[in-house]
Design a protein around this motif. Structure first.
Motif, PDB file in Angstrom:
ATOM      1  N   LYS A 222     -10.712  -4.462   6.751  1.00 36.38           N
ATOM      2  CA  LYS A 222     -10.351  -3.148   7.274  1.00 36.38           C
ATOM      3  C   LYS A 222      -9.872  -2.264   6.123  1.00 36.38           C
ATOM      4  O   LYS A 222      -9.140  -2.721   5.253  1.00 36.38           O
ATOM      5  CB  LYS A 222      -9.259  -3.285   8.335  1.00 36.38           C
ATOM      6  CG  LYS A 222      -9.705  -4.052   9.580  1.00 36.38           C
ATOM      7  CD  LYS A 222      -8.596  -4.160  10.593  1.00 36.38           C
ATOM      8  CE  LYS A 222      -7.500  -5.087  10.126  1.00 36.38           C
ATOM      9  NZ  LYS A 222      -6.463  -5.288  11.178  1.00 36.38           N
ATOM     10  N   PHE A 223     -10.278  -1.005   6.142  1.00 35.56           N
ATOM     11  CA  PHE A 223      -9.918  -0.103   5.060  1.00 35.56           C
ATOM     12  C   PHE A 223      -9.476   1.249   5.608  1.00 35.56           C
ATOM     13  O   PHE A 223      -9.774   1.614   6.751  1.00 35.56           O
ATOM     14  CB  PHE A 223     -11.097   0.087   4.099  1.00 35.56           C
ATOM     15  CG  PHE A 223     -12.216   0.942   4.648  1.00 35.56           C
ATOM     16  CD1 PHE A 223     -12.286   2.306   4.357  1.00 35.56           C
ATOM     17  CD2 PHE A 223     -13.187   0.386   5.466  1.00 35.56           C
ATOM     18  CE1 PHE A 223     -13.319   3.087   4.867  1.00 35.56           C
ATOM     19  CE2 PHE A 223     -14.214   1.159   5.987  1.00 35.56           C
ATOM     20  CZ  PHE A 223     -14.282   2.520   5.690  1.00 35.56           C
ATOM     21  N   ALA A 224      -8.743   1.983   4.771  1.00 38.39           N
ATOM     22  CA  ALA A 224      -8.373   3.368   5.055  1.00 38.39           C
ATOM     23  C   ALA A 224      -8.505   4.152   3.765  1.00 38.39           C
ATOM     24  O   ALA A 224      -8.480   3.583   2.668  1.00 38.39           O
ATOM     25  CB  ALA A 224      -6.950   3.460   5.596  1.00 38.39           C
ATOM     26  N   ILE A 225      -8.672   5.461   3.881  1.00 38.65           N
ATOM     27  CA  ILE A 225      -8.821   6.321   2.713  1.00 38.65           C
ATOM     28  C   ILE A 225      -7.890   7.515   2.859  1.00 38.65           C
ATOM     29  O   ILE A 225      -7.827   8.141   3.915  1.00 38.65           O
ATOM     30  CB  ILE A 225     -10.273   6.814   2.539  1.00 38.65           C
ATOM     31  CG1 ILE A 225     -11.259   5.640   2.528  1.00 38.65           C
ATOM     32  CG2 ILE A 225     -10.414   7.629   1.256  1.00 38.65           C
ATOM     33  CD1 ILE A 225     -12.714   6.063   2.414  1.00 38.65           C
TER      34      ILE A 225
ATOM     35  N   GLU B 195      -6.882   3.118  10.091  1.00 45.86           N
ATOM     36  CA  GLU B 195      -5.777   3.807   9.420  1.00 45.86           C
ATOM     37  C   GLU B 195      -4.434   3.153   9.684  1.00 45.86           C
ATOM     38  O   GLU B 195      -3.476   3.402   8.955  1.00 45.86           O
ATOM     39  CB  GLU B 195      -5.720   5.270   9.865  1.00 45.86           C
ATOM     40  CG  GLU B 195      -6.838   6.141   9.301  1.00 45.86           C
ATOM     41  CD  GLU B 195      -6.572   7.611   9.519  1.00 45.86           C
ATOM     42  OE1 GLU B 195      -5.576   7.950  10.213  1.00 45.86           O
ATOM     43  OE2 GLU B 195      -7.351   8.428   9.005  1.00 45.86           O
ATOM     44  N   ASP B 196      -4.334   2.339  10.720  1.00 44.46           N
ATOM     45  CA  ASP B 196      -3.057   1.749  11.104  1.00 44.46           C
ATOM     46  C   ASP B 196      -2.768   0.433  10.398  1.00 44.46           C
ATOM     47  O   ASP B 196      -1.634   0.184   9.977  1.00 44.46           O
ATOM     48  CB  ASP B 196      -2.994   1.543  12.621  1.00 44.46           C
ATOM     49  CG  ASP B 196      -3.046   2.856  13.382  1.00 44.46           C
ATOM     50  OD1 ASP B 196      -2.465   3.845  12.891  1.00 44.46           O
ATOM     51  OD2 ASP B 196      -3.685   2.898  14.449  1.00 44.46           O
ATOM     52  N   GLN B 197      -3.766  -0.424  10.265  1.00 42.40           N
ATOM     53  CA  GLN B 197      -3.558  -1.757   9.693  1.00 42.40           C
ATOM     54  C   GLN B 197      -4.644  -2.098   8.671  1.00 42.40           C
ATOM     55  O   GLN B 197      -5.360  -3.086   8.812  1.00 42.40           O
ATOM     56  CB  GLN B 197      -3.531  -2.813  10.806  1.00 42.40           C
ATOM     57  CG  GLN B 197      -2.368  -2.630  11.780  1.00 42.40           C
ATOM     58  CD  GLN B 197      -2.340  -3.711  12.844  1.00 42.40           C
ATOM     59  OE1 GLN B 197      -3.375  -4.150  13.345  1.00 42.40           O
ATOM     60  NE2 GLN B 197      -1.146  -4.162  13.189  1.00 42.40           N
ATOM     61  N   PRO B 198      -4.751  -1.307   7.609  1.00 40.30           N
ATOM     62  CA  PRO B 198      -5.808  -1.568   6.622  1.00 40.30           C
ATOM     63  C   PRO B 198      -5.453  -2.731   5.697  1.00 40.30           C
ATOM     64  O   PRO B 198      -4.291  -2.956   5.363  1.00 40.30           O
ATOM     65  CB  PRO B 198      -5.878  -0.256   5.846  1.00 40.30           C
ATOM     66  CG  PRO B 198      -4.478   0.272   5.909  1.00 40.30           C
ATOM     67  CD  PRO B 198      -3.951  -0.116   7.263  1.00 40.30           C
TER      68      PRO B 198
END
Length: 264
Positions: free
Chosen positions: A2-5, A33-36
């Motif tokens: 899982k990823f977020a930017i 966005e919550d648990q990247p």
């Protein structure tokens, strides 16, 4: 994975952010966005500082990687022309985790108010709301000096190249678990004395500031500026937590120092 930017917000950074998100989702990675598991910062060091504070509750689970879209940063080691290479590395390559020490700040209040705890990636500063800052400085529970001047700066090794350097502090390699104490325009004469030199404190030492001439202070935590009233003490030490960076290739610290301050 899982990823977020996170993006600096300008058009160049936003375009890269959307492009990377699309590429990574094409590789069947999940945007969360919550648990990247990994956070990609697109912008500069300030953007990564923002990401760090946003995900400070997940430091043991989340790793950070930076893409710089402006000047060379200390935390961002990829450039826009390399995003396809970075995407493939994230999707296909196990990354090395590099950990940097953090600064813990605990502010305690008069009349038994609840204490406040912060983590800083770069530094924390203390200044008086009005006039000269006067603070008793204790190290390991022993009185060290009574400081009079503009303010005090406590920094991490990775933050030693930021405000600390402008104050004449040493540059410390981030593999060393330490914090640095630097004075801002201290008053030194026949009556008043301070050490006048930056101090480097190891992980098992605590620095305590106790107000002498007023209970209200402006305290910064990295890019955040906060007014604290009725302060009894401000305690600094190396935090138990660390920030985790995802490394897909070498990113030598001294080369970053050279490229930022020495190279033409």
């Amino acid at each position: 994975m899982k990823f977020a930017i996170t993006s600096k917000g300008d058009s160049k950074s936003n375009t890269l952010m959307h492009k990377m998100r699309t590429y990574l989702q094409d590789f069947n990675l999940t945007y969360d966005e919550d648990q990247p598991d990994i956070v990609i910062s697109v912008g500069g060091d300030g953007t990564l500082l923002y990401a760090f504070h946003r995900y400070r509750s997940r430091l043991d689970k989340t790793a950070f990687v930076g893409v710089h879209t402006g000047h060379l940063g200390f935390y961002a080691d990829w450039v826009p022309e390399e995003i396809e290479k970075l995407v493939i590395a994230i999707a296909k390559t196990p990354y090395q985790v590099i950990e940097y020490p953090l600064l813990e700040t605990i502010i305690r209040y008069q009349h038994g108010g609840k204490e406040t705890r912060y983590l800083a990636l770069n530094e924390s500063t203390v200044k008086s709301v009005e006039g000269t800052l006067v603070m008793d400085v204790e190290i390991r529970g022993q009185h060290f000096e009574r400081f009079r001047g503009d303010g005090l700066c406590l920094s991490t090794p990775s933050g030693s190249t930021a405000y600390n350097k402008a104050l004449g502090g040493a540059i410390i390699h981030p593999s060393i678990p330490a914090i640095q104490f630097a004075e801002m325009a201290s008053i030194n004469n026949r009556v008043f004395r301070t050490i006048g030199s930056p101090l480097i404190l190891p992980a098992h030492h605590t620095c305590m500031l106790k107000p002498v001439n007023g209970p209200d202070f402006l305290v910064t935590i990295d890019h955040l500026s906060l007014l604290h009233k009725d302060v009894k003490s401000i305690q600094y030490r190396v935090a138990d937590e660390k920030i985790r960076f995802a490394r897909f290739r070498p990113f030598p610290f001294w080369k970053r120092v050279h490229d930022s301050f020495v190279s033409d």
